[in-house]
Design an enzyme around this catalytic site. Structure first.
Site, PDB file in Angstrom:
ATOM      1  N   PHE A   2      -2.569  -4.371  -4.653  1.00 45.78           N
ATOM      2  CA  PHE A   2      -1.303  -5.107  -4.543  1.00 45.78           C
ATOM      3  C   PHE A   2      -1.407  -6.027  -3.338  1.00 45.78           C
ATOM      4  O   PHE A   2      -1.523  -5.577  -2.197  1.00 45.78           O
ATOM      5  CB  PHE A   2      -0.085  -4.188  -4.392  1.00 45.78           C
ATOM      6  CG  PHE A   2       1.194  -4.987  -4.400  1.00 45.78           C
ATOM      7  CD1 PHE A   2       1.816  -5.322  -5.591  1.00 45.78           C
ATOM      8  CD2 PHE A   2       1.737  -5.485  -3.222  1.00 45.78           C
ATOM      9  CE1 PHE A   2       2.973  -6.120  -5.616  1.00 45.78           C
ATOM     10  CE2 PHE A   2       2.888  -6.275  -3.227  1.00 45.78           C
ATOM     11  CZ  PHE A   2       3.504  -6.586  -4.427  1.00 45.78           C
ATOM     12  N   ASP A  61      -6.605  -6.644   3.992  1.00 42.87           N
ATOM     13  CA  ASP A  61      -5.169  -6.910   3.864  1.00 42.87           C
ATOM     14  C   ASP A  61      -4.438  -5.724   4.491  1.00 42.87           C
ATOM     15  O   ASP A  61      -4.280  -4.675   3.890  1.00 42.87           O
ATOM     16  CB  ASP A  61      -4.790  -7.070   2.389  1.00 42.87           C
ATOM     17  CG  ASP A  61      -3.277  -7.273   2.201  1.00 42.87           C
ATOM     18  OD1 ASP A  61      -2.520  -7.065   3.166  1.00 42.87           O
ATOM     19  OD2 ASP A  61      -2.860  -7.615   1.082  1.00 42.87           O
ATOM     20  N   LYS A  89       4.728  -8.268   7.423  1.00 43.48           N
ATOM     21  CA  LYS A  89       5.717  -7.203   7.564  1.00 43.48           C
ATOM     22  C   LYS A  89       6.037  -6.851   9.032  1.00 43.48           C
ATOM     23  O   LYS A  89       6.766  -7.571   9.686  1.00 43.48           O
ATOM     24  CB  LYS A  89       5.239  -5.960   6.806  1.00 43.48           C
ATOM     25  CG  LYS A  89       5.153  -6.184   5.283  1.00 43.48           C
ATOM     26  CD  LYS A  89       4.908  -4.892   4.564  1.00 43.48           C
ATOM     27  CE  LYS A  89       4.536  -5.060   3.115  1.00 43.48           C
ATOM     28  NZ  LYS A  89       5.590  -4.896   2.156  1.00 43.48           N
TER      29      LYS A  89
HETATM   30  C1  LIG Z   1      -0.934  -4.872   0.986  1.00 43.97           C
HETATM   31  C2  LIG Z   1       0.095  -5.919   0.732  1.00 43.97           C
HETATM   32  N1  LIG Z   1      -0.263  -7.202   0.679  1.00 43.97           N
HETATM   33  C3  LIG Z   1       0.636  -8.185   0.463  1.00 43.97           C
HETATM   34  C4  LIG Z   1       1.966  -7.895   0.293  1.00 43.97           C
HETATM   35  C5  LIG Z   1       2.952  -9.020   0.040  1.00 43.97           C
HETATM   36  O1  LIG Z   1       3.797  -9.212   1.118  1.00 43.97           O
HETATM   37  P1  LIG Z   1       5.160 -10.047   0.937  1.00 43.97           P
HETATM   38  O2  LIG Z   1       6.054  -9.212   0.077  1.00 43.97           O
HETATM   39  O3  LIG Z   1       5.686 -10.243   2.313  1.00 43.97           O
HETATM   40  O4  LIG Z   1       4.792 -11.328   0.267  1.00 43.97           O
HETATM   41  C6  LIG Z   1       2.390  -6.571   0.353  1.00 43.97           C
HETATM   42  C7  LIG Z   1       3.821  -6.226   0.149  1.00 43.97           C
HETATM   43  O5  LIG Z   1       4.185  -5.118  -0.154  1.00 43.97           O
HETATM   44  C8  LIG Z   1       1.439  -5.549   0.576  1.00 43.97           C
HETATM   45  O6  LIG Z   1       1.791  -4.270   0.623  1.00 43.97           O
END
Ligand SMILES: Cc1ncc(COP(=O)(O)O)c(C=O)c1O
Length: 424
Positions: A145, A231, A272
């Site tokens: 994700f 990530d 976040k």
């Molecule tokens: C690992 C990871 N990458 C990317 C994202 C995407 O972040 P955003 O919702 O701020 O676009 C999330 C969101 O939950 C995430 O958990």
């Protein structure tokens, strides 16, 4: 004039009628937050066990971050990058020194951070690695994700997130998560420019890979001149008991001086909790030899790097260090899993508990399409604790990292009470 909300029901009706139905929220309407607590419209208090998907690691409305926000909001909020501002430079210095990289590229949301890293990786592949035009391939993990943009869902295998959103962006290959042999095999393709991976797969259900997976994955990438991209949007900023989840099991008090246990990614994506839930800030960090492929006009965002976000992010990162949140997450995470393991052993309704630091999940002993986990979350809510199921039968537990041990035990008591009530 804005309609005044006097009841939870009224707010739910408004959202239902006027908002797109792109989420399925638990039926609770929140009005106020402070530290580990949230209050609903009727004044009922809850322990927050989601932390806005790990964006509020520092606790709700942290006074120090609030002060930074208010001060900067009354001074200068946005100039665009057409001009310099007096906060961006200090922020860039602060965050690059904090995480040990030469440079940062600031954006806003997590998905934008991921898009940024993918674009840099492709450009690096063509300009530095010598991949033929339009041939670059990026390896990703199954059940990943990384956000919701068209390119990011192009390599998701969540059919619900993809259906009828095609055509998709090409140039990605998927391999099983936590599988070094699969990675090594995929790396044989000379067009591979990067491997993008979550150190723990949060949305998939808090899948924690083998202890040496990230280290070995980084080494395998290095051997093939491929960028290792972590990530850490959900796992970073102390959530898993270290400053970053790629810190693994190091004992450096969360700040990674012990390089032998630290897997330094070539690119690090943060979002976040980098701004403690106050304001969307994301960032991609890399060293000069990678970041220098981006030239003026090739990437950016009107809000990315604005003084308000920059000031908030500095304060949010200072709080993490000064309040030793990584250490607290590590200590409380252990206690939480021990307490949950007792429940798993005792009650058939729970299958297992897994996670790291204060990013944990409990797997409910029922099918993925059952409503048991949802019903349990509703019961937890009724008992004053907010958590949300992920993938049907998994409940993620991720409280703000400012929680005390006493509060954590109280929360474990609430969870035990609910689990007991669901035991057939
Ligand atoms: C690992 C990871 N990458 C990317 C994202 C995407 O972040 P955003 O919702 O701020 O676009 C999330 C969101 O939950 C995430 O958990």
């Amino acid at each position: 004039m804005m309609e005044t909300i006097n009841s939870s029901e009224q707010a739910i009706v408004l959202e239902d009628k006027y908002g797109a139905h792109n989420y399925h929220p638990l039926p609770v309407v929140l009005k106020r937050g402070e530290g580990v607590f949230l209050w609903d419209v009727e004044g009922k208090r809850y322990y927050d066990f989601l932390s806005a998907y790990s964006a509020v690691n520092q606790g709700h409305c942290h006074p120090r971050i609030l002060q930074a926000l208010v001060e900067q909001a009354g001074t200068l909020t946005l100039t665009s990058r057409a001009f310099y501002n007096d906060v961006l430079g200090p922020f860039e210095k602060y965050i690059t020194e904090y995480f040990g990289f030469d440079k940062v590229l600031p954006m806003n949301t997590g998905a934008e951070g991921v898009e940024t890293a993918l674009k840099i990786a492709r450009k690096w592949g063509y300009e530095k690695k010598g991949v033929e035009a339009h041939e670059a391939v990026i390896i990703v993990a199954e059940n990943n994700f990384h956000g919701r943009t068209t390119t990011v869902i192009s390599f998701s295998n969540d059919e619900n997130a993809r259906k009828n959103f095609g055509p998709f962006t090409p140039g990605f290959v998927k391999i099983p998560y936590d599988d070094i042999a699969a990675l090594e095999s995929a790396l044989e393709d000379k067009n591979i420019v990067a491997f993008l991976v979550e150190p723990i797969q949060g949305e998939a259900g808090v899948y924690t890979p083998a202890q040496d997976y990230l280290r070995k994955a980084a080494d395998a990438c290095k051997a093939k001149n491929v960028l290792f991209i972590a990530d850490e949007i959900q796992t970073g900023i102390a959530r898993t008991g270290s400053l970053l989840a790629v810190c693994g099991n190091c004992t450096c008090e969360g700040h990674c001086e012990k390089q032998e246990t630290y897997t330094q990614p070539d690119m690090l994506i943060l979002g976040k909790a980098i701004s403690g839930g106050f304001y969307p800030v994301s960032a991609v960090l890399a060293d000069n030899h990678i970041m220098e492929v981006i030239k003026p006009g090739q990437h950016g965002s009107t809000f990315g790097g604005n003084p308000l976000g920059a000031k908030v992010a500095i304060a949010a990162l200072e709080v993490v260090k000064d309040e030793k949140l990584a250490q607290n997450a590590r200590k409380l995470g252990k206690i939480f899993r021990e307490r949950m393991q007792i429940l798993v052993d005792k009650y058939k309704i729970l299958n297992l508990v897994r996670g790291k630091g204060l990013l944990n999940a409990v797997v409910v002993n029922d099918s993925e399409d059952s409503s048991t986990a949802w019903d349990m979350c509703v019961a937890l809510k009724d008992n004053g604790l907010l958590a949300k199921p992920t993938h049907g039968n998994i409940i993620r537990f991720a409280p703000p990292l400012v929680m005390t041990e006493e509060q954590l035990h109280e929360c474990c008591d609430i969870i035990e009470k609910v689990v007991k009530a669901f035991e057939k």
